[in-house]
Design a protein around this motif. Structure first.
Motif, PDB file in Angstrom:
ATOM      1  N   UNK A  62     100.888 -23.640 -20.459  1.00  0.00           N
ATOM      2  CA  UNK A  62      99.738 -24.564 -20.105  1.00  0.00           C
ATOM      3  C   UNK A  62     100.505 -25.938 -19.118  1.00  0.00           C
ATOM      4  N   UNK A  63     101.547 -26.236 -19.571  1.00  0.00           N
ATOM      5  CA  UNK A  63     102.316 -27.387 -18.930  1.00  0.00           C
ATOM      6  C   UNK A  63     102.800 -26.913 -17.613  1.00  0.00           C
ATOM      7  N   UNK A  64     103.395 -25.564 -17.458  1.00  0.00           N
ATOM      8  CA  UNK A  64     103.505 -24.888 -16.314  1.00  0.00           C
ATOM      9  C   UNK A  64     102.352 -24.719 -15.492  1.00  0.00           C
ATOM     10  N   UNK A  65     101.382 -24.291 -15.697  1.00  0.00           N
ATOM     11  CA  UNK A  65      99.986 -24.444 -14.781  1.00  0.00           C
ATOM     12  C   UNK A  65      99.935 -25.924 -14.386  1.00  0.00           C
ATOM     13  N   UNK A  66      99.943 -27.079 -15.284  1.00  0.00           N
ATOM     14  CA  UNK A  66      99.496 -28.283 -15.110  1.00  0.00           C
ATOM     15  C   UNK A  66     100.623 -28.700 -13.847  1.00  0.00           C
ATOM     16  N   UNK A  67     102.070 -28.172 -13.926  1.00  0.00           N
ATOM     17  CA  UNK A  67     102.757 -28.688 -12.833  1.00  0.00           C
ATOM     18  C   UNK A  67     102.506 -28.072 -11.630  1.00  0.00           C
ATOM     19  N   UNK A 100      98.322 -33.883 -19.469  1.00  0.00           N
ATOM     20  CA  UNK A 100      98.241 -34.883 -18.528  1.00  0.00           C
ATOM     21  C   UNK A 100      99.656 -34.927 -17.836  1.00  0.00           C
ATOM     22  N   UNK A 101      99.370 -34.704 -16.249  1.00  0.00           N
ATOM     23  CA  UNK A 101     100.569 -34.658 -15.464  1.00  0.00           C
ATOM     24  C   UNK A 101     100.979 -35.986 -14.800  1.00  0.00           C
ATOM     25  N   UNK A 115     104.895 -33.830 -18.140  1.00  0.00           N
ATOM     26  CA  UNK A 115     103.633 -33.433 -18.665  1.00  0.00           C
ATOM     27  C   UNK A 115     103.634 -33.661 -20.251  1.00  0.00           C
ATOM     28  N   UNK A 116     102.696 -34.330 -20.566  1.00  0.00           N
ATOM     29  CA  UNK A 116     102.512 -34.585 -22.102  1.00  0.00           C
ATOM     30  C   UNK A 116     101.104 -33.739 -22.483  1.00  0.00           C
ATOM     31  N   UNK A 117     101.324 -32.859 -23.426  1.00  0.00           N
ATOM     32  CA  UNK A 117     100.117 -32.122 -24.218  1.00  0.00           C
ATOM     33  C   UNK A 117      99.735 -32.853 -25.279  1.00  0.00           C
ATOM     34  N   UNK A 118      98.597 -33.098 -25.624  1.00  0.00           N
ATOM     35  CA  UNK A 118      98.313 -33.829 -26.906  1.00  0.00           C
ATOM     36  C   UNK A 118      96.933 -33.029 -27.549  1.00  0.00           C
ATOM     37  N   UNK A 119      96.701 -33.127 -28.707  1.00  0.00           N
ATOM     38  CA  UNK A 119      95.658 -32.521 -29.275  1.00  0.00           C
ATOM     39  C   UNK A 119      94.352 -33.261 -29.331  1.00  0.00           C
ATOM     40  N   UNK A 120      93.023 -32.914 -29.885  1.00  0.00           N
ATOM     41  CA  UNK A 120      91.787 -33.628 -29.814  1.00  0.00           C
ATOM     42  C   UNK A 120      92.198 -34.992 -30.729  1.00  0.00           C
ATOM     43  N   UNK A 121      93.111 -35.221 -31.383  1.00  0.00           N
ATOM     44  CA  UNK A 121      93.467 -36.343 -32.274  1.00  0.00           C
ATOM     45  C   UNK A 121      94.420 -37.356 -31.436  1.00  0.00           C
ATOM     46  N   UNK A 122      94.734 -36.930 -30.212  1.00  0.00           N
ATOM     47  CA  UNK A 122      95.560 -37.474 -29.183  1.00  0.00           C
ATOM     48  C   UNK A 122      97.271 -37.636 -29.960  1.00  0.00           C
ATOM     49  N   UNK A 123      97.346 -36.657 -30.795  1.00  0.00           N
ATOM     50  CA  UNK A 123      98.463 -36.600 -31.210  1.00  0.00           C
ATOM     51  C   UNK A 123      99.536 -35.581 -30.520  1.00  0.00           C
ATOM     52  N   UNK A 124     100.735 -36.110 -29.877  1.00  0.00           N
ATOM     53  CA  UNK A 124     101.533 -35.420 -28.969  1.00  0.00           C
ATOM     54  C   UNK A 124     101.980 -34.255 -29.446  1.00  0.00           C
ATOM     55  N   UNK A 125     101.746 -32.847 -28.919  1.00  0.00           N
ATOM     56  CA  UNK A 125     102.296 -31.654 -29.204  1.00  0.00           C
ATOM     57  C   UNK A 125     103.570 -31.078 -28.439  1.00  0.00           C
ATOM     58  N   UNK A 126     103.419 -31.683 -27.190  1.00  0.00           N
ATOM     59  CA  UNK A 126     104.488 -30.952 -26.504  1.00  0.00           C
ATOM     60  C   UNK A 126     104.813 -32.159 -25.312  1.00  0.00           C
TER      61      UNK A 126
END
Length: 146
Positions: A62-67, A100-101, A115-126
């Motif tokens: 997912x992050x690679x695609x956003x990149x 978000x990139x 790139x920061x990946x968060x879940x629906x609770x705004x918790x950073x997962x990656x």
């Protein structure tokens, strides 16, 4: 003949049209701009590892695609040189992930992105850091479009 200037949204839409892996992931483009994009996807059952958690490779993808979308939004074909990822929290089936990139640095030859990946609770997962090489080739020349 003068070359048409394509907007970041037009560039990313064209990329997504033939990016079958991002389509399989279920990536939805939320926002795009020069060197910036926001994408979203839902964690599905087939994305889980043996512990019932999101497979790290899926978050990486997912992050690679956003990149790819952010770095190519300038119109020059850009390819990954180096990527790394950290996983501060787990994700589970049904989670809605948002990547978000942010473009940290851009030169004629390279770009650096966070790139920061968060879940629906705004918790950073990656947290993903990527460096790209910027070619001289136009994305639209490469795809055969005008």
């Amino acid at each position: 003949m003068m070359e048409k200037n394509y907007s970041p949204a037009e560039i990313v839409a064209k990329m997504l049209e033939t990016d079958y892996f991002s389509q399989w992931l279920g990536i939805e483009l939320i926002e795009t701009g020069p060197g910036h994009c926001v994408v979203r996807m839902e964690v599905r059952k087939e994305m889980l590892n043996g512990f019932g958690l999101l497979h790290g490779g899926v978050a990486f993808s997912m992050a690679d695609s956003a990149l790819a979308f952010a770095s190519n939004s300038h119109g020059k074909i850009s390819v990954a040189l180096d990527n790394s990822i950290s996983y501060p929290a787990a994700s589970r089936q049904g989670d809605i992930l948002t990547a978000r990139t942010e473009e940290l640095n851009l030169t004629n030859k390279t770009g650096l992105y966070l790139i920061n990946i968060t879940n629906q609770h705004q918790k950073k997962i990656a947290v993903f850091k990527g460096t790209v090489y910027r070619t001289e080739k136009s994305l639209f020349d490469h795809t055969g479009s005008d």
